[in-house]
Design an enzyme around this catalytic site. Structure first.
Site, PDB file in Angstrom:
ATOM      1  N   GLU A 166      22.325  -2.101  -7.562  1.00 26.12           N
ATOM      2  CA  GLU A 166      22.976  -2.872  -8.616  1.00 26.12           C
ATOM      3  C   GLU A 166      23.443  -4.264  -8.189  1.00 26.12           C
ATOM      4  O   GLU A 166      24.662  -4.534  -8.154  1.00 26.12           O
ATOM      5  CB  GLU A 166      24.147  -2.071  -9.208  1.00 26.12           C
ATOM      6  CG  GLU A 166      23.731  -0.698  -9.726  1.00 26.12           C
ATOM      7  CD  GLU A 166      24.862   0.058 -10.413  1.00 26.12           C
ATOM      8  OE1 GLU A 166      26.018  -0.363 -10.308  1.00 26.12           O
ATOM      9  OE2 GLU A 166      24.562   1.067 -11.064  1.00 26.12           O
ATOM     10  N   GLU A 355      20.114   6.536 -11.137  1.00 29.09           N
ATOM     11  CA  GLU A 355      21.438   6.989 -11.597  1.00 29.09           C
ATOM     12  C   GLU A 355      21.410   7.140 -13.107  1.00 29.09           C
ATOM     13  O   GLU A 355      20.876   6.280 -13.812  1.00 29.09           O
ATOM     14  CB  GLU A 355      22.552   5.987 -11.267  1.00 29.09           C
ATOM     15  CG  GLU A 355      22.971   5.946  -9.843  1.00 29.09           C
ATOM     16  CD  GLU A 355      24.111   4.954  -9.599  1.00 29.09           C
ATOM     17  OE1 GLU A 355      24.895   4.676 -10.531  1.00 29.09           O
ATOM     18  OE2 GLU A 355      24.191   4.460  -8.466  1.00 29.09           O
TER      19      GLU A 355
END
Ligand code: IFM
Length: 449
Positions: A166, A355
């Site tokens: 991320e 995720e």
């Protein structure tokens, strides 16, 4: 529920990250990370907590791997704490810290669980933070060197590597909004950090490839598909800008080796000249990746404001009654749309959801059972969305549920519970929730229960 099975080779796993579960932050020569320091600052973490104990995974990893086995996991995605293996940020590998990951990997392999390693899930060594962290170009070199060392040590056993987790969060939450470590609030710093993180991804990919040719490597991006709240020009324009800064800024650079051109004037208006970008940087960022990892939680419905150029658009939710504890709308359609779009516009070699999950605060009932029905529903819907994407030809190869355990949810501390396994933070007891049993059934039968 759909009775169509997932492909036999579709990989089902769960994910965690070092700082969120390991604890043992000052044990065996680990140096502090920027998150240890951030947690000590007044008012940064909602419940005033930190990562010193977390889930004590550092001490309990053998039992934790046994639990993963019982739950039928095929793969486990975890991250390495850079300050544990290179306490000075670079130099010689610290054997005690390294031993932990060597043992964890061996334990997983022994139980036939595939290890997936993320190199950077936000716990930068504080010593590198003091030198500017991701604002300093040298950090990219140190990161590539760290990647190389880790692959030298674990590459014989770990075949899947993720450079960064991320980049948007690292850069924007850490350097622009100040909600994450190191807590800076400066737009220009946000864009510089984003640049260096992506650059370091490219350099690390090269470093990984230089050590071994049998490694599958890629990056994980957090992506949020955006939809205009109406068909008005203002809403559509705000949606373009949101998508540009949140999604395309990262996708275009690592997968196409270019900047999203419509965004350049906007980014320049915010941060001045892009003089931190050097010739050749974009070529370096675009490395041939074996997969793109996607972290997906929710979508954004965007309402633009008249006369508010440069301001963050407002995000709406279509159904305010169906929010997770993060106030994120449950939107499986967003996942399907995102997957289809990535396949069509970017054509990565393969896609993995690295995720996906939801925070809900269900606790054990009198019988010690945790009936987290909302999480089960969330997972069912997202599993169906994956099947729809597969039906549309998306090259999706696997799914990692976030998260294996309830854990330290960054600025929220321990207040948000994402785990399929409940953790009693006092006693460190672990209790699989209903969702964990549901997931075990899915993995076993390949059909959505
Ligand atoms: O807990 C985080 C994780 O560290 C990164 N992705 C989002 C999760 C939930 O907020």
């Amino acid at each position: 529920m759909s009775k169509k099975p997932f492909p036999k080779d579709f990989l089902f796993g769960a994910a965690t990250s070092s700082f969120q579960i390991e604890g043992a932050t000052d044990v065996d020569g680990r140096s502090p990370s920027i998150w240890d320091q951030f947690c000590q600052e007044e008012g940064t973490i909602a419940d005033g907590s930190d990562g010193r104990r977390a889930c004590e995974h550092y001490f309990r990893f053998r039992d934790d791997v046994a639990l993963m086995k019982n739950l039928g996991l095929e793969a486990y995605r975890f991250s390495i704490a850079w300050p544990r293996v290179l306490p000075e940020g670079f130099g010689k590998v610290h054997e005690k810290g390294m031993a932990f990951y060597e043992q964890l990997v061996d334990e997983l392999l022994e139980k036939n669980i595939e290890p997936w390693v993320t190199l950077y899930h936000w716990d930068l060594p504080a010593c590198l933070g003091h030198q500017g962290g991701w604002l300093h170009r040298d950090t990219t070199r140190h990161f590539a060197d760290y990647a190389q060392k880790m692959v030298e040590r674990l590459g014989d056993r770990v075949k899947h590597w993720i450079t960064h987790n991320e980049p948007w969060c690292v850069a924007m939450l850490g350097y622009r909004r100040g909600e994450h470590a190191p807590g800076m609030k400066d737009p220009r710093s946000g864009w510089i950090a984003a640049h260096h993180v992506l650059l370091s991804h490219g350099m690390a990919m090269q470093a990984i490839r230089s050590v071994r040719s049998d490694i599958k490597a890629g990056i994980t991006l957090n992506l949020t598909p955006a939809y205009p709240a109406s068909d008005s020009a203002v809403d559509r324009e705000a949606t373009r800008a949101f998508d540009g800064s949140f999604n395309r800024w990262y996708l275009d650079q690592v997968l196409k080796g270019c900047l999203p051109i419509d965004m350049v004037p906007e980014v320049e208006a915010e941060c001045g000249a892009l003089d931190f970008m050097r010739n050749g940087d974009l070529d370096l960022m675009k490395q041939d990746m074996d997969f793109l990892g996607i972290n997906y939680y929710s979508r954004a419905i965007i309402r633009g404001e008249e006369n508010a150029p440069g301001q963050m658009p407002r995000r709406l939710t279509q159904d305010p009654t169906d929010l997770t504890d993060m106030d994120w709308e449950v939107s499986p359609e967003g996942l399907r749309d995102l997957l289809v779009r990535l396949q069509m516009e970017y054509q990565p070699r393969s896609l993995y959801i690295t995720e996906n999950g939801a925070a809900y605060d269900d606790a054990p009932d009198a019988q010690g059972r945790i009936r987290d029905e909302r999480r089960v529903r969330y997972l069912q819907k997202h599993a169906r969305a994956m099947q729809e994407a597969l039906d549309q030809g998306v090259n999706l190869k696997g799914y990692f549920l976030w998260s294996l355990f309830d854990n330290f949810e960054w600025a929220y501390g321990y207040q948000k519970r994402f785990g399929m396994v409940w953790v009693n933070y006092e006693t460190q007891e672990r209790l699989p929730k209903d969702s964990a049993l549901w997931y075990r059934d899915l993995i076993q039968t390949r059909v959505i229960p």
